[in-house]
Motif scaffolding. Structure first.
Motif, PDB file in Angstrom:
ATOM      1  N   ARG A 295       0.842  -1.197   0.000  1.00 14.53           N
ATOM      2  CA  ARG A 295       0.000   0.000   0.000  1.00 14.53           C
ATOM      3  C   ARG A 295       0.877   1.246   0.000  1.00 14.53           C
ATOM      4  NH1 ARG A 295      -4.931  -1.906   0.476  1.00 14.53           N
ATOM      5  NH2 ARG A 295      -5.254  -3.844   1.587  1.00 14.53           N
TER       6      ARG A 295
ATOM      7  N   ARG B 270      -3.311   4.974  -3.429  1.00 15.25           N
ATOM      8  CA  ARG B 270      -4.586   5.676  -3.224  1.00 15.25           C
ATOM      9  C   ARG B 270      -4.322   7.172  -3.307  1.00 15.25           C
ATOM     10  NH1 ARG B 270      -8.735   2.816  -1.171  1.00 15.25           N
ATOM     11  NH2 ARG B 270      -8.322   0.715  -0.470  1.00 15.25           N
TER      12      ARG B 270
ATOM     13  N   ASP C 242     -11.035   6.931  -1.579  1.00 14.30           N
ATOM     14  CA  ASP C 242     -12.165   6.225  -0.964  1.00 14.30           C
ATOM     15  C   ASP C 242     -12.632   4.997  -1.748  1.00 14.30           C
ATOM     16  OD1 ASP C 242     -13.127   7.591  -3.115  1.00 14.30           O
ATOM     17  OD2 ASP C 242     -14.885   8.407  -2.095  1.00 14.30           O
ATOM     18  N   ALA C 243     -11.860   4.539  -2.724  1.00 10.37           N
ATOM     19  CA  ALA C 243     -12.286   3.425  -3.575  1.00 10.37           C
ATOM     20  C   ALA C 243     -12.107   2.077  -2.897  1.00 10.37           C
ATOM     21  CB  ALA C 243     -11.500   3.444  -4.879  1.00 10.37           C
ATOM     22  N   ASP C 244     -12.973   1.145  -3.268  1.00  6.93           N
ATOM     23  CA  ASP C 244     -12.878  -0.236  -2.811  1.00  6.93           C
ATOM     24  C   ASP C 244     -12.015  -0.998  -3.816  1.00  6.93           C
ATOM     25  OD1 ASP C 244     -13.255  -2.723  -1.690  1.00  6.93           O
ATOM     26  OD2 ASP C 244     -15.284  -2.968  -2.488  1.00  6.93           O
ATOM     27  N   VAL C 245     -10.965  -1.636  -3.356  1.00  2.88           N
ATOM     28  CA  VAL C 245     -10.033  -2.319  -4.261  1.00  2.88           C
ATOM     29  C   VAL C 245     -10.172  -3.839  -4.233  1.00  2.88           C
ATOM     30  CG1 VAL C 245      -8.343  -0.467  -4.134  1.00  2.88           C
ATOM     31  CG2 VAL C 245      -8.178  -2.383  -2.547  1.00  2.88           C
ATOM     32  N   ASP C 246     -11.122  -4.337  -3.488  1.00  2.00           N
ATOM     33  CA  ASP C 246     -11.258  -5.786  -3.337  1.00  2.00           C
ATOM     34  C   ASP C 246     -11.457  -6.504  -4.671  1.00  2.00           C
ATOM     35  OD1 ASP C 246     -10.926  -5.454  -0.643  1.00  2.00           O
ATOM     36  OD2 ASP C 246     -13.059  -5.638  -0.155  1.00  2.00           O
TER      37      ASP C 246
ATOM     38  N   SER D 225      -8.626   2.821 -11.477  1.00  2.00           N
ATOM     39  CA  SER D 225     -10.038   2.802 -11.193  1.00  2.00           C
ATOM     40  C   SER D 225     -10.675   4.016 -11.845  1.00  2.00           C
ATOM     41  CB  SER D 225     -10.238   2.854  -9.675  1.00  2.00           C
ATOM     42  OG  SER D 225     -11.583   3.071  -9.362  1.00  2.00           O
TER      43      SER D 225
END
Length: 111
Positions: free
Chosen positions: A6, A47, A84-88, A109
């Motif tokens: 990260r 991020r 604030d994005a979801d990376v799953d 994204s």
């Protein structure tokens, strides 16, 4: 095994000029290189809401490590997402057999 590195740091032009972006990239490079040495596939997640200064630098980091480790079967990819994005979903895709030929790629994204 898969490793997620990260990189949560400012990536605007001021951060690039001030050295914070270079510091964050260096930390990410060291952590990713250690994961590659263990034989882990690596996903570097950045991020940020500012991508201009980051895109080229992260691309160079990912492509360099991907080339260096391809012969060992280790894949290295990057992901640039808003804070604030979801990376799953991205991470899950890169861990599947469908992504075995994806290495050295930077995925972004949609904003």
């Amino acid at each position: 095994m898969n490793a997620i590195v990260r990189m949560d740091a400012a990536a605007d032009l001021d951060a690039a000029a001030g050295g914070q972006l270079a510091d964050a990239l260096t930390r990410a490079f060291v952590e990713a290189k250690e994961a590659c040495a263990r034989g882990d596939n690596v996903l570097v997640i950045a991020r940020t809401d500012e991508t201009d200064a980051l895109r080229g630098a992260l691309g160079a980091l990912v492509r360099s490590l991907a080339r260096e480790n391809a012969a060992k079967g280790v894949r290295v990819n990057g992901l640039i997402v808003p804070v604030d994005a979801d990376v799953d979903a991205f991470a899950a895709f890169l861990a599947t057999p469908a992504a075995t030929m994806v290495t050295g790629a930077i995925l972004e994204s949609p904003r």
